[in-house]
Design a protein around this motif. Structure first.
Motif, mmCIF file in Angstrom:
data_model
loop_
_atom_site.group_PDB
_atom_site.id
_atom_site.type_symbol
_atom_site.label_atom_id
_atom_site.label_comp_id
_atom_site.label_asym_id
_atom_site.label_seq_id
_atom_site.Cartn_x
_atom_site.Cartn_y
_atom_site.Cartn_z
ATOM 1 N N LYS A 38 0.816 -1.205 0.000
ATOM 2 C CA LYS A 38 0.000 0.000 0.000
ATOM 3 C C LYS A 38 0.856 1.265 0.000
ATOM 4 O O LYS A 38 0.455 2.291 -0.570
ATOM 5 C CB LYS A 38 -0.931 -0.009 1.214
ATOM 6 C CG LYS A 38 -1.985 1.095 1.192
ATOM 7 C CD LYS A 38 -2.899 0.988 -0.019
ATOM 8 C CE LYS A 38 -4.016 2.021 0.052
ATOM 9 N NZ LYS A 38 -4.862 2.024 -1.149
ATOM 10 N N THR A 39 2.038 1.209 0.607
ATOM 11 C CA THR A 39 2.940 2.361 0.591
ATOM 12 C C THR A 39 3.401 2.657 -0.833
ATOM 13 O O THR A 39 3.378 3.811 -1.285
ATOM 14 C CB THR A 39 4.159 2.103 1.503
ATOM 15 O OG1 THR A 39 3.699 1.905 2.846
ATOM 16 C CG2 THR A 39 5.123 3.277 1.485
ATOM 17 N N HIS A 45 4.197 19.651 -3.204
ATOM 18 C CA HIS A 45 3.762 19.136 -4.508
ATOM 19 C C HIS A 45 2.575 18.181 -4.373
ATOM 20 O O HIS A 45 1.627 18.233 -5.164
ATOM 21 C CB HIS A 45 4.910 18.412 -5.212
ATOM 22 C CG HIS A 45 5.876 19.306 -5.921
ATOM 23 N ND1 HIS A 45 5.508 20.130 -6.958
ATOM 24 C CD2 HIS A 45 7.207 19.493 -5.739
ATOM 25 C CE1 HIS A 45 6.561 20.795 -7.401
ATOM 26 N NE2 HIS A 45 7.612 20.430 -6.668
ATOM 27 N N LEU A 46 2.642 17.303 -3.374
ATOM 28 C CA LEU A 46 1.627 16.255 -3.224
ATOM 29 C C LEU A 46 0.542 16.603 -2.213
ATOM 30 O O LEU A 46 -0.368 15.822 -1.987
ATOM 31 C CB LEU A 46 2.298 14.937 -2.818
ATOM 32 C CG LEU A 46 3.406 14.420 -3.736
ATOM 33 C CD1 LEU A 46 3.889 13.064 -3.262
ATOM 34 C CD2 LEU A 46 2.941 14.349 -5.175
ATOM 35 N N GLU A 47 0.648 17.784 -1.622
ATOM 36 C CA GLU A 47 -0.331 18.271 -0.630
ATOM 37 C C GLU A 47 -0.464 17.283 0.522
ATOM 38 O O GLU A 47 -1.566 16.870 0.897
ATOM 39 C CB GLU A 47 -1.687 18.528 -1.300
ATOM 40 C CG GLU A 47 -1.628 19.576 -2.408
ATOM 41 C CD GLU A 47 -2.984 19.814 -3.068
ATOM 42 O OE1 GLU A 47 -3.905 18.995 -2.849
ATOM 43 O OE2 GLU A 47 -3.107 20.804 -3.805
ATOM 44 N N LEU A 48 0.678 16.939 1.119
ATOM 45 C CA LEU A 48 0.706 15.997 2.229
ATOM 46 C C LEU A 48 0.753 16.730 3.567
ATOM 47 O O LEU A 48 1.137 17.894 3.640
ATOM 48 C CB LEU A 48 1.927 15.073 2.111
ATOM 49 C CG LEU A 48 2.047 14.267 0.814
ATOM 50 C CD1 LEU A 48 3.313 13.429 0.832
ATOM 51 C CD2 LEU A 48 0.825 13.380 0.600
ATOM 52 N N TYR A 61 8.250 11.923 6.804
ATOM 53 C CA TYR A 61 9.545 11.253 6.693
ATOM 54 C C TYR A 61 9.395 9.738 6.773
ATOM 55 O O TYR A 61 10.129 8.998 6.108
ATOM 56 C CB TYR A 61 10.493 11.754 7.792
ATOM 57 C CG TYR A 61 10.890 13.199 7.602
ATOM 58 C CD1 TYR A 61 11.697 13.596 6.535
ATOM 59 C CD2 TYR A 61 10.437 14.185 8.490
ATOM 60 C CE1 TYR A 61 12.060 14.928 6.357
ATOM 61 C CE2 TYR A 61 10.791 15.512 8.322
ATOM 62 C CZ TYR A 61 11.600 15.879 7.260
ATOM 63 O OH TYR A 61 11.947 17.198 7.081
ATOM 64 N N ASP A 62 8.435 9.258 7.567
ATOM 65 C CA ASP A 62 8.203 7.812 7.630
ATOM 66 C C ASP A 62 7.799 7.274 6.258
ATOM 67 O O ASP A 62 8.263 6.216 5.827
ATOM 68 C CB ASP A 62 7.109 7.490 8.647
ATOM 69 C CG ASP A 62 7.546 7.737 10.082
ATOM 70 O OD1 ASP A 62 8.767 7.839 10.314
ATOM 71 O OD2 ASP A 62 6.674 7.836 10.957
ATOM 72 N N PHE A 63 6.925 7.991 5.583
ATOM 73 C CA PHE A 63 6.455 7.584 4.257
ATOM 74 C C PHE A 63 7.617 7.554 3.259
ATOM 75 O O PHE A 63 7.849 6.545 2.573
ATOM 76 C CB PHE A 63 5.363 8.550 3.789
ATOM 77 C CG PHE A 63 4.890 8.335 2.378
ATOM 78 C CD1 PHE A 63 4.372 7.122 1.966
ATOM 79 C CD2 PHE A 63 4.957 9.372 1.453
ATOM 80 C CE1 PHE A 63 3.924 6.930 0.662
ATOM 81 C CE2 PHE A 63 4.517 9.195 0.151
ATOM 82 C CZ PHE A 63 4.001 7.973 -0.248
ATOM 83 N N VAL A 72 12.502 4.540 0.728
ATOM 84 C CA VAL A 72 13.960 4.385 0.638
ATOM 85 C C VAL A 72 14.349 2.980 1.094
ATOM 86 O O VAL A 72 15.095 2.260 0.418
ATOM 87 C CB VAL A 72 14.695 5.444 1.488
ATOM 88 C CG1 VAL A 72 16.199 5.146 1.538
ATOM 89 C CG2 VAL A 72 14.464 6.844 0.927
ATOM 90 N N ALA A 73 13.833 2.567 2.254
ATOM 91 C CA ALA A 73 14.163 1.250 2.813
ATOM 92 C C ALA A 73 13.684 0.111 1.913
ATOM 93 O O ALA A 73 14.322 -0.944 1.832
ATOM 94 C CB ALA A 73 13.552 1.116 4.201
#
Length: 345
Positions: free
Chosen positions: A25-26, A52-55, A61-63, A68-69
């Motif tokens: 889902k991520t 840009h993504l309106e977050l 940072y977790d997202f 990255v991980a």
């Protein structure tokens, strides 16, 4: 239960697979938000991505660091100093502005399939599809063909998702003894385009329903492939296949039950000349049924989506082809979990 002291048993794989929808889902959310398309224009800070993504600030940072991980983003710096960029894979395959974009299938996975898979248990107990029909709506393909915008999106998604397989097939199959090809269920005629590109002597037909053929014709004219590719409209169950040297079917057979699979293979046999070839591009399940995970999961997806469809092994295809009259079969691995199962008349 006794175990060897040399064998280390860990619950990690069970936990990672059981909670695998977190990672899925991520990634699907990142695709749906267009994150990789934004990053294809250049690296961005977390703050720039947020705008840009309106977050929201929370879990930003977790997202990003989860991606990255998971190996889908590169990063320099940490948190407030971090700058994010695409990996080589996400830049090539998840930028909407590139012809190699495969995210259309992932968008459909996020927006349609994800909630349906919540009912896998019901599907396994009832044997019935769990998509739109469960709530009394029309079957998916009927819904699809009733809305031109949705149909165009679907054709684009399928074409992008299969492009690597079409290119691999065009390069791997020996067309030297053949002159004509018909792609049954040709959708946006991407397979025909790839064959024509790599083998200029080949004349191709893309065969599909009228509404699909209209879209394919537009695409064909835009790409200027005429006259080596011809669009033919029809229903492959109700009408005879065109008489050609090679008949292809890309992810067609898995939509149907055994009876209809055999019918389509038999119709291909009748249309081909001696020495002609039927080529089926599918996520063939390995004969031992324990290696091609994607093929097995795709078969479960057919349970969710259809009344009788399922994916199959090369040995089953060989048996069906022999029953239809074909003399021999072979399998050519394509991209990822997909293979070309070939039957020669």
């Amino acid at each position: 239960m006794e175990t060897s002291t040399k064998t280390k048993i860990s619950p990690s794989r069970i936990i990672e697979t059981g909670m695998g929808f977190w990672a899925s889902k991520t990634l699907l959310t990142a695709v749906n938000l267009g994150l990789f398309t934004h990053l294809a224009k250049g690296a961005l800070t977390a703050k720039e991505i947020k705008e840009h993504l309106e977050l929201n600030e929370r879990s930003l940072y977790d997202f990003l660091d989860a991606l990255v991980a998971l190996g889908f983003l590169n990063r320099k710096g940490l948190e407030q100093t971090a700058v994010y960029s695409n990996t080589a894979e996400t830049d090539l395959y998840l930028d909407k502005n590139k012809a190699t974009y495969i995210g259309g299938m992932l968008e459909m996975g996020n927006n349609r399939l994800y909630p349906f898979w919540n009912n896998l248990e019901d599907a396994l107990k009832t044997g019935l599809p769990q998509n739109e029909v469960k709530n009394g709506n029309m079957p998916f393909f009927e819904v699809l063909y009733s809305n031109e915008k949705r149909l165009r999106q679907f054709i684009s998604a399928m074409g992008g998702f299969q492009m690597g397989n079409f290119i691999s097939f065009a390069k791997s199959f020996d067309f030297s003894n053949y002159k004509t090809l018909c792609d049954i269920g040709g959708a946006g005629c991407e397979l025909s385009m790839q064959v024509s590109t790599h083998h200029p002597h080949m004349e191709c037909i893309s065969f599909d329903l009228p509404k699909v053929s209209e879209i394919a014709q537009e695409k064909l004219e835009e790409m200027d492939y005429s006259p080596r590719i011809k669009i033919v409209s029809g229903n492959f169950f109700n009408e005879d296949f065109p008489s050609v040297d090679v008949i292809t079917m890309g992810n067609i057979l898995h939509d149907w039950g055994t009876r209809d699979k055999k019918l389509l293979i038999s119709k291909a046999y009748q249309a081909l000349p001696k020495g002609g070839a039927l080529v089926v591009l599918e996520n063939l399940i390995d004969d031992e049924r324990k290696e091609n995970v994607f093929g097995l999961l795709m078969s479960l997806n057919m349970l969710i989506e259809t009344y009788e469809g399922y994916d199959f092994t090369a040995s089953k295809f060989k048996r069906w082809a022999k029953d239809a009259g074909f003399q021999k079969t072979e399998v050519i691995p394509l991209a990822g979990p997909t293979s070309a199962a070939i039957a020669y008349k």
